[in-house]
Design an enzyme around this catalytic site. Structure first.
Site, PDB file in Angstrom:
ATOM      1  N   TRP A  72       0.838  -1.209   0.000  1.00 19.95           N
ATOM      2  CA  TRP A  72       0.000   0.000   0.000  1.00 19.95           C
ATOM      3  C   TRP A  72       0.863   1.245   0.000  1.00 19.95           C
ATOM      4  O   TRP A  72       0.506   2.250  -0.618  1.00 19.95           O
ATOM      5  CB  TRP A  72      -0.957  -0.023   1.186  1.00 19.95           C
ATOM      6  CG  TRP A  72      -1.706  -1.314   1.246  1.00 19.95           C
ATOM      7  CD1 TRP A  72      -1.830  -2.161   2.323  1.00 19.95           C
ATOM      8  CD2 TRP A  72      -2.406  -1.966   0.172  1.00 19.95           C
ATOM      9  NE1 TRP A  72      -2.552  -3.279   1.979  1.00 19.95           N
ATOM     10  CE2 TRP A  72      -2.916  -3.191   0.665  1.00 19.95           C
ATOM     11  CE3 TRP A  72      -2.638  -1.647  -1.169  1.00 19.95           C
ATOM     12  CZ2 TRP A  72      -3.650  -4.071  -0.119  1.00 19.95           C
ATOM     13  CZ3 TRP A  72      -3.367  -2.529  -1.959  1.00 19.95           C
ATOM     14  CH2 TRP A  72      -3.865  -3.716  -1.419  1.00 19.95           C
ATOM     15  N   ASP A  73       1.999   1.215   0.682  1.00 21.31           N
ATOM     16  CA  ASP A  73       2.929   2.336   0.606  1.00 21.31           C
ATOM     17  C   ASP A  73       3.396   2.544  -0.832  1.00 21.31           C
ATOM     18  O   ASP A  73       3.473   3.678  -1.326  1.00 21.31           O
ATOM     19  CB  ASP A  73       4.155   2.067   1.488  1.00 21.31           C
ATOM     20  CG  ASP A  73       3.927   2.435   2.936  1.00 21.31           C
ATOM     21  OD1 ASP A  73       3.078   3.293   3.203  1.00 21.31           O
ATOM     22  OD2 ASP A  73       4.607   1.860   3.804  1.00 21.31           O
TER      23      ASP A  73
END
Length: 403
Positions: free
Chosen positions: A167-168
């Protein structure tokens, strides 16, 4: 295209970045790799990620330098109102390529879109949040609240976190895309933009797009953890006679036919198909009966070495790869042979092969350039961007505004 710094397609853009950890620095790195000037502003001595693992034997962060290659660095005393004004001036400096600000360190009034737009009405700001309500969240907590750990691994009542901060990474790339969209909008209309990008929403949007959430809404159930099997099609891992492991993927009927022929399992597969009254031309059926099929194929892999398996698979359409460790990859010639990588002499870290931007422009990659030491460009940046003279710059150092 020349691979030198500033020669990429985004040459002429200037982004000021106040960030830490992965998503926000990755946004700046991506833009820097494409030729933009990215000025990273840190607290004097470095932000909380400046020493983050992995580190060298001397404690220098391999992680930090990897995410901040090619950027310029200025350090400021974030507690000093004079530093606040200086950062505002950098973020809103005139010029068609300036006025772009990225941060994941929001919550400070002096860095808000309202404060910056009062100084430059066409400023573009992008703030990365943890959760959409503004509360804190990181990749690992967002992932835990989304459902992926329940379907990762082989199940059995536990949860498995993935080691890749997906997700980063997705958030950083979404952020760079959003900024470029805002730049195009400004070029056409003259208007700035205020962009907020919650990590939580990046994860939710991705999960929805890939069907993880939609199948619950439509079918009333979520998928189960299936280990190394690929959901909805046929793919899994096999062990060879010499204990190597291969990932095998048969997405199409042709792939599957070749796998059946390779493993000398045609008669057994036909018998299984007849006994189950099914049709293995359907990838859904191949997925449904994956365990039985895997048992038929596994014997062939168990009786052949990795070299034999590799050579045989190369003659088929089957998608495959042998499992390798990071050490295996580094010790092979794969990096040296890939033009994506070039030798980088990174101060404090050493010399290594570093990846540039993965896209090729006019058949060439934009090569990696070193990450700075925190604050190494402070004097040069304020001189070039703000036009300050030597005496003014000396005063900033003396008063502890910059470091």
């Amino acid at each position: 295209m020349d691979s030198g710094k500033g020669a990429g397609p985004l040459d002429g853009l200037r982004i000021v970045e106040v960030s830490s950890f992965v998503a926000s620095p990755l946004c700046g790195l991506t833009l820097s790799q494409l030729g933009a000037e990215v000025i990273r502003v840190d607290p004097i001595g470095g932000a909380s990620d400046y020493r983050r693992w992995p580190v060298t034997a001397d404690g220098e962060s391999i992680y930090w330098t990897g995410l901040n290659r090619g950027k310029r660095s200025i350090s400021c005393d974030f507690r000093n109102p004079e530093s606040h004004k200086l950062i505002q001036q950098l973020a809103t400096a005139p010029g068609p390529g300036g006025g772009i600000f990225v941060t994941n360190a929001g919550g400070r009034d002096w860095m808000s879109h309202e404060a910056l737009s009062a100084l430059r009405n066409d400023v573009i700001t992008l703030e990365i949040l943890g959760k959409r309500d503004g509360t804190a969240g990181v990749d690992y907590t967002v992932n835990a609240g989304l459902g992926f750990p329940q379907v990762t691994g082989s199940g059995g009542g536990g949860v498995v976190n993935h080691v890749l901060p997906a997700w980063d990474i997705a958030c950083g790339l979404h952020a760079s895309t959003a900024l470029l969209a805002a730049v195009r909008h400004r070029d056409h209309t003259g208007a700035g933009s205020q962009i907020t990008l919650p990590l939580e929403d990046v994860a939710l949007a991705t999960a929805g797009t890939l069907g993880y959430l939609t199948e619950v809404m439509i079918n009333g159930r979520q998928r189960q953890a299936t280990g190394n099997a690929i959901y909805g099609t046929y793919g899994t891992d096999f062990v060879t006679a010499d204990h190597a492991r291969f990932m095998i993927v048969a997405l199409t009927s042709r792939h599957f036919r070749d796998l059946v022929e390779l493993t000398e399992a045609a008669a057994a597969v036909d018998a299984l198909e007849a006994a189950l009254d099914t049709d293995f031309r359907s990838e859904g059926e191949r997925y449904e009966y994956r365990d039985a099929l895997t048992a038929l194929f596994a014997r062939w892999f168990r009786t052949h070495t990795a070299a034999e398996v590799h050579d045989a698979l190369r003659k088929t359409s089957v998608l495959f790869e042998q499992y390798r460790s990071f050490t295996d990859v580094v010790e092979s010639d794969a990096l040296e042979a890939n033009p994506l990588f070039s030798t980088l002499d990174q101060p404090r870290i050493g010399q290594y092969l570093a990846a540039g931007h993965p896209a090729r422009f006019d058949r060439r990659h934009v090569a990696a350039t070193p990450a700075p030491v925190v604050g190494q460009d402070s004097a040069q940046v304020v001189a070039e961007v703000l036009g300050l003279g030597a005496d003014e710059i000396a005063g900033l150092f003396q008063r502890g505004v910059i470091g």
